[in-house]
Design a protein around this motif. Structure first.
Motif, short mmCIF file in Angstrom:
data_model
loop_
_atom_site.label_atom_id
_atom_site.label_comp_id
_atom_site.label_asym_id
_atom_site.label_seq_id
_atom_site.Cartn_x
_atom_site.Cartn_y
_atom_site.Cartn_z
N SER A 22 -1.51 -47.09 -5.85
CA SER A 22 -2.53 -48.03 -5.37
C SER A 22 -2.85 -49.06 -6.44
CB SER A 22 -3.81 -47.27 -4.99
OG SER A 22 -3.54 -46.36 -3.95
N GLU A 23 -3.30 -50.23 -5.98
CA GLU A 23 -3.72 -51.30 -6.88
C GLU A 23 -5.06 -51.83 -6.37
OE1 GLU A 23 -0.62 -54.20 -7.58
OE2 GLU A 23 0.91 -52.63 -7.48
N PRO A 24 -6.14 -51.13 -6.71
CA PRO A 24 -7.47 -51.50 -6.19
C PRO A 24 -7.87 -52.95 -6.47
CG PRO A 24 -7.55 -49.36 -7.24
CD PRO A 24 -6.20 -49.93 -7.53
N ASP A 25 -7.47 -53.49 -7.61
CA ASP A 25 -7.82 -54.88 -7.95
C ASP A 25 -7.14 -55.88 -7.02
OD1 ASP A 25 -9.38 -53.92 -10.00
OD2 ASP A 25 -7.86 -54.26 -11.55
N GLU A 26 -6.08 -55.42 -6.34
CA GLU A 26 -5.35 -56.27 -5.41
C GLU A 26 -5.53 -55.82 -3.96
OE1 GLU A 26 -1.32 -56.97 -6.62
OE2 GLU A 26 -1.90 -57.06 -8.74
N ASP A 27 -6.57 -55.00 -3.71
CA ASP A 27 -6.86 -54.50 -2.36
C ASP A 27 -5.65 -53.82 -1.72
OD1 ASP A 27 -9.51 -55.33 -2.49
OD2 ASP A 27 -9.03 -57.32 -1.71
N HIS A 28 -5.05 -52.94 -2.48
CA HIS A 28 -3.89 -52.19 -1.99
C HIS A 28 -4.14 -50.71 -2.29
CE1 HIS A 28 0.25 -51.50 -0.77
NE2 HIS A 28 0.41 -50.73 -1.84
N PHE A 29 -4.36 -49.92 -1.23
CA PHE A 29 -4.70 -48.51 -1.34
C PHE A 29 -3.70 -47.70 -0.54
CE2 PHE A 29 -8.43 -51.12 -1.79
CZ PHE A 29 -9.07 -50.60 -2.92
N VAL A 30 -3.16 -46.64 -1.15
CA VAL A 30 -2.05 -45.89 -0.55
C VAL A 30 -2.42 -44.41 -0.42
CG1 VAL A 30 0.39 -45.27 -0.76
CG2 VAL A 30 -0.40 -47.51 -1.57
N GLY A 87 3.41 -41.67 4.70
CA GLY A 87 2.35 -42.39 4.02
C GLY A 87 1.93 -43.64 4.74
N THR A 88 0.82 -44.20 4.27
CA THR A 88 0.29 -45.45 4.81
C THR A 88 -0.47 -46.19 3.72
OG1 THR A 88 -0.84 -46.44 6.71
CG2 THR A 88 -1.92 -44.55 5.67
N ALA A 89 -0.60 -47.48 3.89
CA ALA A 89 -1.35 -48.30 2.94
C ALA A 89 -2.36 -49.15 3.70
CB ALA A 89 -0.40 -49.20 2.15
N LEU A 90 -3.50 -49.39 3.07
CA LEU A 90 -4.55 -50.22 3.64
C LEU A 90 -5.01 -51.24 2.61
CD1 LEU A 90 -6.86 -47.55 5.34
CD2 LEU A 90 -5.19 -49.02 6.46
N ALA A 91 -5.67 -52.28 3.10
CA ALA A 91 -6.27 -53.28 2.23
C ALA A 91 -7.71 -52.93 1.88
CB ALA A 91 -6.22 -54.66 2.88
N THR A 92 -8.20 -51.80 2.37
CA THR A 92 -9.55 -51.33 2.06
C THR A 92 -9.47 -49.94 1.44
OG1 THR A 92 -9.88 -50.36 4.26
CG2 THR A 92 -10.60 -52.65 3.95
#
Length: 130
Positions: A22-30, A87-92
């Motif tokens: 994940s890259e929280p600073d880029e709104d990418h959560f996995v 898996g899945t990824a969200l912007a939140t």
């Protein structure tokens, strides 16, 4: 873990936040999620199709449909189980998933099995609903 039984098929979902991906600073959560299907019925069944509804913390829902899971259409005899991880990824930083699997008996009868709703939680969300 989140569990639901429909038509003698027990589905257990176990989500896990993947901080390293994940890259929280880029709104990418996995998240990874492990699903186990268990056939408590008297008939052999096959998982034919999947349908997911994935909703982020802003209420934006994406739907995913397709054949089988992870490239397979597993066959479950009575008493057998099948487990897979995807898996899945969200912007939140949080969300929720739910869905269903279309199953088929050996004589071609089709029915749907519900996947329990499960929360996608992370340490980055400000309020934990679950």
């Amino acid at each position: 873990m989140f569990t639901k039984t429909t038509h003698s098929i027990k589905i257990t979902a176990s989500p896990q936040f993947l901080d390293k991906h994940s890259e929280p600073d880029e709104d990418h959560f996995v998240w990874a999620y492990t699903i186990q299907l268990e056939n408590y019925g008297n008939e052999t069944v096959q998982l034919m199709n999947r349908h997911w509804k994935i909703t982020d913390a802003h209420g934006l829902t994406q739907e995913v449909r397709g054949e089988g899971v992870i490239g397979e259409q597993p066959v479950l005899k009575p008493g057998q189980a099948f487990r897979y991880t995807s898996g899945t990824a969200l912007a939140t930083s949080s969300g929720i998933m739910l869905g269903e699997y279309e199953m088929s008996t050996t004589n071609g009868e089709r029915f749907e099995v519900e996947v329990p709703a499960f929360s996608l939680d992370s340490p980055y969300q400000s309020i934990r609903p679950n």
